[in-house]
Design a protein around this motif. Structure first.
Motif, PDB file in Angstrom:
ATOM      1  N   VAL A  32      57.794 -51.418 -27.341  1.00  0.00           N
ATOM      2  CA  VAL A  32      56.682 -51.095 -28.209  1.00  0.00           C
ATOM      3  C   VAL A  32      56.628 -50.919 -29.064  1.00  0.00           C
ATOM      4  N   SER A  33      55.875 -51.422 -30.640  1.00  0.00           N
ATOM      5  CA  SER A  33      56.882 -51.290 -31.441  1.00  0.00           C
ATOM      6  C   SER A  33      55.156 -50.758 -32.740  1.00  0.00           C
ATOM      7  N   VAL A  34      54.923 -49.652 -33.049  1.00  0.00           N
ATOM      8  CA  VAL A  34      53.980 -50.046 -34.148  1.00  0.00           C
ATOM      9  C   VAL A  34      54.561 -49.156 -34.724  1.00  0.00           C
ATOM     10  N   SER A  35      54.606 -49.564 -36.058  1.00  0.00           N
ATOM     11  CA  SER A  35      54.332 -48.906 -37.869  1.00  0.00           C
ATOM     12  C   SER A  35      53.663 -48.646 -38.538  1.00  0.00           C
ATOM     13  N   PRO A  36      53.330 -48.099 -39.551  1.00  0.00           N
ATOM     14  CA  PRO A  36      52.959 -47.858 -41.226  1.00  0.00           C
ATOM     15  C   PRO A  36      53.184 -48.541 -41.519  1.00  0.00           C
ATOM     16  N   ILE A  37      54.498 -49.395 -41.432  1.00  0.00           N
ATOM     17  CA  ILE A  37      54.343 -50.573 -42.654  1.00  0.00           C
ATOM     18  C   ILE A  37      54.008 -51.645 -42.340  1.00  0.00           C
ATOM     19  N   TYR A  38      53.702 -52.071 -40.854  1.00  0.00           N
ATOM     20  CA  TYR A  38      52.797 -53.316 -41.095  1.00  0.00           C
ATOM     21  C   TYR A  38      51.665 -52.561 -39.519  1.00  0.00           C
ATOM     22  N   PRO A  39      50.262 -51.204 -40.823  1.00  0.00           N
ATOM     23  CA  PRO A  39      49.377 -51.202 -40.178  1.00  0.00           C
ATOM     24  C   PRO A  39      49.245 -51.789 -39.050  1.00  0.00           C
ATOM     25  N   ASP A  40      48.949 -53.306 -39.248  1.00  0.00           N
ATOM     26  CA  ASP A  40      47.910 -53.674 -38.227  1.00  0.00           C
ATOM     27  C   ASP A  40      48.526 -54.663 -37.370  1.00  0.00           C
ATOM     28  N   ARG A  41      49.939 -54.474 -37.437  1.00  0.00           N
ATOM     29  CA  ARG A  41      50.536 -54.970 -35.997  1.00  0.00           C
ATOM     30  C   ARG A  41      51.114 -54.543 -35.123  1.00  0.00           C
ATOM     31  N   LEU A  42      50.778 -55.678 -33.195  1.00  0.00           N
ATOM     32  CA  LEU A  42      51.857 -54.657 -32.706  1.00  0.00           C
ATOM     33  C   LEU A  42      52.920 -55.353 -31.689  1.00  0.00           C
ATOM     34  N   GLU A  43      53.958 -54.684 -32.041  1.00  0.00           N
ATOM     35  CA  GLU A  43      55.009 -55.863 -31.341  1.00  0.00           C
ATOM     36  C   GLU A  43      55.511 -55.554 -30.032  1.00  0.00           C
ATOM     37  N   LEU A  44      55.550 -56.806 -29.081  1.00  0.00           N
ATOM     38  CA  LEU A  44      56.273 -56.559 -27.924  1.00  0.00           C
ATOM     39  C   LEU A  44      57.358 -56.805 -27.563  1.00  0.00           C
TER      40      LEU A  44
END
Length: 110
Positions: A32-44
């Motif tokens: 799981v990845s959440v990043s302030p670079i893309y604050p609305d994106r959740l990567e699985l």
């Protein structure tokens, strides 16, 4: 200098993650990845073959036509990727699996 985001600014993808755990906790565990670079994106990301990706794709109701495919690592790794909206977040689902027969990849094509 850009504004520093807070953890509260990542509430949308984190809320989506919480809902995914409640709704699909039986599916294979992704990275799981959440990043302030893309604050609305959740990567699985699923790194243990493509069956896990397919289970998630079906559970999320993503059409096979909405999945992109390419190979990387000198034609040895198949990559499936799709993006869908989920609970207000942009959900990026990525699956990695071995290519049965390595694919010749031209320079710059992957």
């Amino acid at each position: 200098m850009s504004e520093t985001l807070t953890l509260d600014d990542l509430a949308v993808p984190l809320r989506a993650l919480r809902l995914l755990v409640a709704d699909f906790g039986h599916l294979p565990a992704p990275t799981v990845s959440v990043s302030p670079i893309y604050p609305d994106r959740l990567e699985l990301s699923l790194h243990c073959g493509l069956p896990g990706f397919e289970a998630w794709r079906k559970a999320l109701g993503v059409s096979p036509e909405d999945v992109t495919h390419h190979v990387q690592r000198d034609g040895q790794t198949r990559v499936l990727r799709t993006v869908a909206a989920y609970a207000g977040a942009e959900l990026e689902l990525v699956g990695y699996g071995d290519v049965d027969v390595p694919v010749l990849v031209e320079a710059g094509a992957a």
